[in-house]
Write a protein that holds these residues in place. Structure first.
Motif, mmCIF file in Angstrom:
data_model
loop_
_atom_site.group_PDB
_atom_site.id
_atom_site.type_symbol
_atom_site.label_atom_id
_atom_site.label_comp_id
_atom_site.label_asym_id
_atom_site.label_seq_id
_atom_site.Cartn_x
_atom_site.Cartn_y
_atom_site.Cartn_z
ATOM 1 N N HIS A 37 2.302 -3.339 -9.321
ATOM 2 C CA HIS A 37 1.540 -2.130 -9.606
ATOM 3 C C HIS A 37 0.094 -2.479 -9.914
ATOM 4 O O HIS A 37 -0.191 -3.468 -10.599
ATOM 5 N N TYR A 74 7.008 9.553 -17.715
ATOM 6 C CA TYR A 74 5.996 9.918 -16.740
ATOM 7 C C TYR A 74 6.407 9.372 -15.384
ATOM 8 O O TYR A 74 6.588 8.168 -15.228
ATOM 9 N N LEU A 75 6.546 10.258 -14.413
ATOM 10 C CA LEU A 75 6.952 9.878 -13.065
ATOM 11 C C LEU A 75 5.788 10.114 -12.115
ATOM 12 O O LEU A 75 5.128 11.148 -12.189
ATOM 13 N N ALA A 76 5.552 9.192 -11.214
ATOM 14 C CA ALA A 76 4.521 9.364 -10.192
ATOM 15 C C ALA A 76 5.004 8.703 -8.915
ATOM 16 O O ALA A 76 5.606 7.639 -8.945
ATOM 17 N N GLY A 77 4.752 9.359 -7.799
ATOM 18 C CA GLY A 77 5.151 8.797 -6.529
ATOM 19 C C GLY A 77 5.303 9.872 -5.480
ATOM 20 O O GLY A 77 4.903 11.025 -5.690
ATOM 21 N N VAL A 95 10.085 11.393 -6.713
ATOM 22 C CA VAL A 95 9.866 12.018 -8.014
ATOM 23 C C VAL A 95 10.922 13.089 -8.275
ATOM 24 O O VAL A 95 11.499 13.168 -9.370
ATOM 25 N N SER A 132 5.508 14.788 -14.308
ATOM 26 C CA SER A 132 5.494 14.157 -12.991
ATOM 27 C C SER A 132 4.233 14.502 -12.206
ATOM 28 O O SER A 132 3.637 15.552 -12.390
ATOM 29 N N THR A 133 3.875 13.565 -11.351
ATOM 30 C CA THR A 133 2.743 13.710 -10.438
ATOM 31 C C THR A 133 3.199 13.245 -9.078
ATOM 32 O O THR A 133 3.759 12.156 -8.949
ATOM 33 N N VAL A 134 2.978 14.071 -8.092
ATOM 34 C CA VAL A 134 3.309 13.693 -6.719
ATOM 35 C C VAL A 134 2.050 13.153 -6.054
ATOM 36 O O VAL A 134 0.996 13.776 -6.121
ATOM 37 N N VAL A 135 2.180 11.953 -5.486
ATOM 38 C CA VAL A 135 1.037 11.328 -4.836
ATOM 39 C C VAL A 135 1.299 11.123 -3.367
ATOM 40 O O VAL A 135 2.382 11.062 -2.918
#
Length: 88
Positions: free
Chosen positions: A5, A58-61, A66, A85-88
């Motif tokens: 990461h 915290y989730l991101a991906g 996610v 969560s954040t969608v990337v």
């Protein structure tokens, strides 16, 4: 990413400096389907934090990953308000 990461050093520094912060680098999940990877990740979190109490996650991906992990964590007992969560 293959080298780890991009914020791994920062996360390790937080873990060293903050008593209530824990960082666990995870690798290889991208090779598996989101549903398979989410099952393994949810099991690790449930093992370390039974019932998902007193933690924020915290989730991101990518959206599929996610969403799949969020569903698994809620099934393990993590309250929806504890998931960000954040969608990337």
């Amino acid at each position: 990413r293959p080298g780890g990461h991009y914020l791994a050093n920062l996360c390790r520094a937080w873990a060293d400096a903050l008593d209530d912060f824990r960082y666990t680098p995870l690798g290889g999940e991208r090779e598996a389907a989101p549903e398979e990877a989410s099952a393994g990740l949810a099991a690790l979190i449930a093992r370390d934090f039974p019932r998902g109490e007193n933690i924020d996650i915290y989730l991101a991906g990518p959206a599929a990953a996610v969403e799949a992990l969020g569903e698994r964590l809620r099934a393990e007992g993590v309250a929806p308000e504890r998931l960000v969560s954040t969608v990337v």
